[in-house]
Design a protein around this motif. Structure first.
Motif, PDB file in Angstrom:
ATOM      1  N   ILE A  70      81.668 114.338  81.624  1.00 54.20           N
ATOM      2  CA  ILE A  70      82.612 113.761  80.651  1.00 54.20           C
ATOM      3  C   ILE A  70      83.576 112.800  81.346  1.00 54.20           C
ATOM      4  O   ILE A  70      83.848 111.702  80.874  1.00 54.20           O
ATOM      5  CB  ILE A  70      83.372 114.888  79.924  1.00 54.20           C
ATOM      6  N   ARG A  71      84.093 113.210  82.504  1.00 56.56           N
ATOM      7  CA  ARG A  71      85.058 112.381  83.220  1.00 56.56           C
ATOM      8  C   ARG A  71      84.422 111.144  83.852  1.00 56.56           C
ATOM      9  O   ARG A  71      84.985 110.055  83.820  1.00 56.56           O
ATOM     10  CB  ARG A  71      85.718 113.192  84.327  1.00 56.56           C
ATOM     11  N   LEU A  72      83.230 111.347  84.444  1.00 56.56           N
ATOM     12  CA  LEU A  72      82.646 110.264  85.247  1.00 56.56           C
ATOM     13  C   LEU A  72      81.831 109.280  84.424  1.00 56.56           C
ATOM     14  O   LEU A  72      81.806 108.088  84.718  1.00 56.56           O
ATOM     15  CB  LEU A  72      81.791 110.843  86.369  1.00 56.56           C
ATOM     16  N   THR A  73      81.115 109.766  83.404  1.00 60.01           N
ATOM     17  CA  THR A  73      80.253 108.847  82.646  1.00 60.01           C
ATOM     18  C   THR A  73      80.796 108.555  81.272  1.00 60.01           C
ATOM     19  O   THR A  73      80.484 107.524  80.699  1.00 60.01           O
ATOM     20  CB  THR A  73      78.827 109.427  82.489  1.00 60.01           C
ATOM     21  N   GLY A  74      81.547 109.512  80.720  1.00 58.76           N
ATOM     22  CA  GLY A  74      82.085 109.302  79.387  1.00 58.76           C
ATOM     23  C   GLY A  74      81.024 109.305  78.312  1.00 58.76           C
ATOM     24  O   GLY A  74      81.202 108.757  77.238  1.00 58.76           O
ATOM     25  N   ARG A  75      79.877 109.949  78.583  1.00 57.87           N
ATOM     26  CA  ARG A  75      78.805 109.989  77.590  1.00 57.87           C
ATOM     27  C   ARG A  75      78.798 111.353  76.909  1.00 57.87           C
ATOM     28  O   ARG A  75      78.482 112.353  77.542  1.00 57.87           O
ATOM     29  CB  ARG A  75      77.446 109.759  78.253  1.00 57.87           C
ATOM     30  N   THR A 103      87.625 110.049  90.033  1.00 60.96           N
ATOM     31  CA  THR A 103      87.903 108.747  89.410  1.00 60.96           C
ATOM     32  C   THR A 103      89.122 108.089  90.040  1.00 60.96           C
ATOM     33  O   THR A 103      89.117 106.898  90.356  1.00 60.96           O
ATOM     34  CB  THR A 103      88.145 108.930  87.893  1.00 60.96           C
ATOM     35  N   ALA A 104      90.160 108.879  90.231  1.00 62.05           N
ATOM     36  CA  ALA A 104      91.387 108.344  90.821  1.00 62.05           C
ATOM     37  C   ALA A 104      91.130 107.868  92.243  1.00 62.05           C
ATOM     38  O   ALA A 104      91.609 106.809  92.665  1.00 62.05           O
ATOM     39  CB  ALA A 104      92.468 109.424  90.802  1.00 62.05           C
ATOM     40  N   GLY A 105      90.335 108.630  92.984  1.00 57.94           N
ATOM     41  CA  GLY A 105      90.021 108.271  94.361  1.00 57.94           C
ATOM     42  C   GLY A 105      89.260 106.972  94.470  1.00 57.94           C
ATOM     43  O   GLY A 105      89.451 106.179  95.392  1.00 57.94           O
ATOM     44  N   ARG A 106      88.357 106.737  93.440  1.00 58.25           N
ATOM     45  CA  ARG A 106      87.578 105.490  93.456  1.00 58.25           C
ATOM     46  C   ARG A 106      88.466 104.277  93.179  1.00 58.25           C
ATOM     47  O   ARG A 106      88.270 103.212  93.696  1.00 58.25           O
ATOM     48  CB  ARG A 106      86.496 105.545  92.366  1.00 58.25           C
ATOM     49  N   ARG A 107      89.443 104.473  92.264  1.00 58.15           N
ATOM     50  CA  ARG A 107      90.185 103.317  91.781  1.00 58.15           C
ATOM     51  C   ARG A 107      91.430 103.017  92.601  1.00 58.15           C
ATOM     52  O   ARG A 107      91.897 101.909  92.615  1.00 58.15           O
ATOM     53  CB  ARG A 107      90.574 103.541  90.318  1.00 58.15           C
ATOM     54  N   GLN A 108      91.967 103.998  93.243  1.00 59.07           N
ATOM     55  CA  GLN A 108      93.201 103.785  93.999  1.00 59.07           C
ATOM     56  C   GLN A 108      93.083 102.708  95.073  1.00 59.07           C
ATOM     57  O   GLN A 108      93.957 101.843  95.166  1.00 59.07           O
ATOM     58  CB  GLN A 108      93.673 105.098  94.639  1.00 59.07           C
ATOM     59  N   PRO A 109      91.964 102.647  95.875  1.00 62.09           N
ATOM     60  CA  PRO A 109      91.884 101.614  96.913  1.00 62.09           C
ATOM     61  C   PRO A 109      91.893 100.215  96.319  1.00 62.09           C
ATOM     62  O   PRO A 109      92.488  99.293  96.866  1.00 62.09           O
ATOM     63  CB  PRO A 109      90.534 101.893  97.592  1.00 62.09           C
ATOM     64  N   ALA A 110      91.231 100.062  95.142  1.00 59.85           N
ATOM     65  CA  ALA A 110      91.188  98.739  94.520  1.00 59.85           C
ATOM     66  C   ALA A 110      92.596  98.279  94.157  1.00 59.85           C
ATOM     67  O   ALA A 110      92.968  97.122  94.355  1.00 59.85           O
ATOM     68  CB  ALA A 110      90.315  98.780  93.275  1.00 59.85           C
ATOM     69  N   LEU A 111      93.388  99.192  93.653  1.00 57.72           N
ATOM     70  CA  LEU A 111      94.751  98.847  93.288  1.00 57.72           C
ATOM     71  C   LEU A 111      95.571  98.539  94.531  1.00 57.72           C
ATOM     72  O   LEU A 111      96.362  97.608  94.567  1.00 57.72           O
ATOM     73  CB  LEU A 111      95.398 100.016  92.518  1.00 57.72           C
ATOM     74  N   GLY A 112      95.329  99.319  95.570  1.00 55.73           N
ATOM     75  CA  GLY A 112      96.076  99.129  96.802  1.00 55.73           C
ATOM     76  C   GLY A 112      95.748  97.781  97.438  1.00 55.73           C
ATOM     77  O   GLY A 112      96.628  97.088  97.970  1.00 55.73           O
ATOM     78  N   ALA A 113      94.450  97.351  97.327  1.00 58.81           N
ATOM     79  CA  ALA A 113      94.012  96.094  97.934  1.00 58.81           C
ATOM     80  C   ALA A 113      94.618  94.912  97.220  1.00 58.81           C
ATOM     81  O   ALA A 113      94.878  93.884  97.802  1.00 58.81           O
ATOM     82  CB  ALA A 113      92.480  96.001  97.891  1.00 58.81           C
ATOM     83  N   ARG A 114      94.854  95.124  95.889  1.00 57.09           N
ATOM     84  CA  ARG A 114      95.379  94.003  95.151  1.00 57.09           C
ATOM     85  C   ARG A 114      96.800  93.725  95.616  1.00 57.09           C
ATOM     86  O   ARG A 114      97.391  92.777  95.628  1.00 57.09           O
ATOM     87  CB  ARG A 114      95.394  94.368  93.668  1.00 57.09           C
ATOM     88  N   HIS A 153      96.740 101.267  84.282  1.00 52.26           N
ATOM     89  CA  HIS A 153      96.961 102.087  83.100  1.00 52.26           C
ATOM     90  C   HIS A 153      95.891 103.175  82.988  1.00 52.26           C
ATOM     91  O   HIS A 153      96.171 104.333  82.704  1.00 52.26           O
ATOM     92  CB  HIS A 153      96.946 101.196  81.864  1.00 52.26           C
ATOM     93  N   ALA A 154      94.624 102.824  83.304  1.00 50.81           N
ATOM     94  CA  ALA A 154      93.516 103.767  83.180  1.00 50.81           C
ATOM     95  C   ALA A 154      93.627 104.900  84.185  1.00 50.81           C
ATOM     96  O   ALA A 154      93.317 106.045  83.883  1.00 50.81           O
ATOM     97  CB  ALA A 154      92.188 103.040  83.361  1.00 50.81           C
ATOM     98  N   VAL A 155      94.073 104.591  85.387  1.00 49.87           N
ATOM     99  CA  VAL A 155      94.161 105.605  86.432  1.00 49.87           C
ATOM    100  C   VAL A 155      95.317 106.564  86.169  1.00 49.87           C
ATOM    101  O   VAL A 155      95.197 107.762  86.295  1.00 49.87           O
ATOM    102  CB  VAL A 155      94.316 104.935  87.813  1.00 49.87           C
ATOM    103  N   GLY A 156      96.431 106.033  85.738  1.00 48.26           N
ATOM    104  CA  GLY A 156      97.608 106.867  85.532  1.00 48.26           C
ATOM    105  C   GLY A 156      97.402 107.875  84.420  1.00 48.26           C
ATOM    106  O   GLY A 156      97.411 109.065  84.646  1.00 48.26           O
ATOM    107  N   THR A 157      97.175 107.426  83.213  1.00 44.42           N
ATOM    108  CA  THR A 157      96.934 108.313  82.073  1.00 44.42           C
ATOM    109  C   THR A 157      95.840 107.728  81.214  1.00 44.42           C
ATOM    110  O   THR A 157      95.626 106.503  81.204  1.00 44.42           O
ATOM    111  CB  THR A 157      98.206 108.430  81.208  1.00 44.42           C
ATOM    112  N   LEU A 158      95.134 108.621  80.487  1.00 44.33           N
ATOM    113  CA  LEU A 158      94.090 108.139  79.591  1.00 44.33           C
ATOM    114  C   LEU A 158      94.737 107.466  78.399  1.00 44.33           C
ATOM    115  O   LEU A 158      95.827 107.858  77.966  1.00 44.33           O
ATOM    116  CB  LEU A 158      93.235 109.309  79.101  1.00 44.33           C
ATOM    117  N   THR A 159      94.059 106.438  77.882  1.00 48.94           N
ATOM    118  CA  THR A 159      94.561 105.823  76.652  1.00 48.94           C
ATOM    119  C   THR A 159      94.356 106.801  75.519  1.00 48.94           C
ATOM    120  O   THR A 159      93.637 107.791  75.637  1.00 48.94           O
ATOM    121  CB  THR A 159      93.787 104.529  76.352  1.00 48.94           C
ATOM    122  N   TRP A 160      94.981 106.476  74.372  1.00 49.82           N
ATOM    123  CA  TRP A 160      94.882 107.349  73.200  1.00 49.82           C
ATOM    124  C   TRP A 160      93.415 107.525  72.804  1.00 49.82           C
ATOM    125  O   TRP A 160      92.940 108.620  72.552  1.00 49.82           O
ATOM    126  CB  TRP A 160      95.692 106.714  72.064  1.00 49.82           C
TER     127      TRP A 160
END
Lengths: 361, 70
Positions: free
Chosen positions: A169-174, A350-361, B14-21
């Protein structure tokens, strides 16, 4: 110290496979009623082991008291508060009732005890001098270790399923992926543990007694089973009367075997001496909702025998809804816990995957 | 061009911090679906009264510690 003494006593009683209850006779003599089993209690597997049960009436010196009369009611374990057994309709009922004379001070029978828990042998002994002694020895049985292992495996699978679903549910959202996983995991689990085929349960019911008359070798036997069909949780009373050619009561004994026809195994075996009037009686609960057969062999003291059979269909009942819902609730706990862990773990990934991208920006 | 990149970055944060509605609702729906499906499958296999299902899983029911059969 007292705690160790209690634990030691419990262990000793388990090892001995017997529980004794001491009572005073009417004249002040200590009389003990002892229940012994073979195999010992800790080796008995409910609904699998045919247990030789010996009820002994002993005097103060530990010697059997000959010529006593015993009325025995074997009560099944009380109903558990939360965790049911696989035979909820057997809980808190009577398994056996019989009354007979014990020429040697002992009553031996074989029985298959259907569920875990503590069985109570309510015993009323009438001594040769007319004094009455009552005792309630007990027999405690543990659950089949295979059943414990199986439920742990199922709980593990349910937790794994919940975990996997949470991650998906968290990773694929399907939404469909989790559902498919549910079906696959649970069906595989079902296939793995499923051991046998259909039970062939029967639902025919006959409240009227069934009577069979058998004549052979100069003996005439009338055997009655009441009611004529069984029901889980209910006793069937088996009564027989044997006479010889001239109508006088036969002397001897009768063996009664109750056979579970699905797998052709005995669930009870009794050898009862005939009373002075040529009768014998026992009441037994046929606790599985399937076809049974009562097999009788009468042997007289002068060597004559006669054998016969009576089929008995036993009606099974669906467990109460509250019991089923309670068990379902227990099984859902590992799913919920697994799901929560999976969602949490998926969030971290999910947070671990996305955090570096944000940090790089 | 810079503005577009910045916009995407804001959306990611926004997506990482909290889920949207909408995301929360979908996740809740999925969780509910999983729980309902699990309960239904468990009920069908272990607690259903239908003779065909009961007979098929009779031994399985008897082999599990706290699953009642009859």
């Amino acid at each position: 110290m007292r705690r160790f003494l209690i634990i030691g006593t419990l262990l000793l009683s388990l090892l001995m496979g017997s529980v004794a209850v001491a009572q005073q006779g009417g004249d002040g003599r200590p009389v003990r009623v002892l229940v012994e089993t073979e195999p010992p209690a800790n080796a008995i597997v409910p609904d699998e082991t045919l247990v030789t049960t010996r009820l002994r009436v002993l005097d103060a010196a530990g010697n059997p008291l000959p010529g006593v009369r015993a009325a025995v009611h074997v009560d099944t374990p009380p109903r558990p508060n939360i965790i049911t057994t696989d035979f909820p309709f057997v809980e808190d009922t009577t398994l056996l009732e019989l009354e007979t004379t014990l020429p040697q001070g002992e009553l031996t029978f074989q029985a298959l005890y259907p569920i875990r828990g503590t069985y109570t042998f309510r015993t009323r002994v009438t001594l040769p001098d007319g004094q009455v002694v009552e005792a309630r020895p007990t027999l405690s049985l543990r659950e089949n270790p295979d059943e414990v292992r199986n439920i742990l495996v199922l709980v593990g699978l349910l937790f794994a399923f919940g975990l996997l679903s949470g991650l998906i549910i968290r990773l694929t959202g399907r939404p469909g992926a989790a559902t498919v996983t549910t079906l696959v995991v649970l069906m595989l689990a079902g296939r793995t543990v499923w051991a046998h085929g259909p039970s062939g349960e029967t639902t025919s019911r006959q409240d009227e007694p069934v009577t069979v008359v058998r004549e052979a070798n100069g003996l005439r036997v009338t055997a009655t089973v009441a009611p004529g069909s069984g029901a889980v949780g209910r006793l069937n009373t088996i009564t027989l009367r044997a006479t010889v050619d001239n109508g006088t009561p036969a002397r001897g004994s009768v063996s009664v075997d109750a056979i579970h026809l699905e797998d052709n195994v005995p669930i009870y075996r009794f050898v009862l001496p005939l009373e002075a009037d040529g009768t014998a009686q026992v009441a037994a609960q046929l606790f599985d909702g399937t076809d049974h057969e009562l097999r009788f062999t009468l042997r007289t003291d002068d060597g004559r025998t006669v054998a016969w059979k009576i089929p008995v269909a036993v009606e099974g009942f669906a467990p109460p809804l509250t019991v089923k819902l309670r068990s379902l609730g227990l099984l859902m706990i590992p799913v919920v816990v697994g799901l929560a862990v999976g969602l949490r773990a998926g969030h971290s990934i999910t947070a671990g995957r996305r955090q570096p991208a944000l940090g790089a920006r | 061009m810079d503005q577009v990149t910045t916009g995407l970055g804001v959306a990611h944060r926004h997506a990482v911090g909290t889920l949207t509605w909408a995301q929360s609702n979908v996740a809740l729906l999925q969780v509910g679906l999983v729980l309902v499906t699990a309960a239904l499958v468990l009920w069908a296999i272990l607690f259903s009264n239908y003779p065909l299902v009961h007979d098929t899983f009779h031994e399985l029911r008897h082999s599990l510690y706290f699953v009642p059969c009859h």
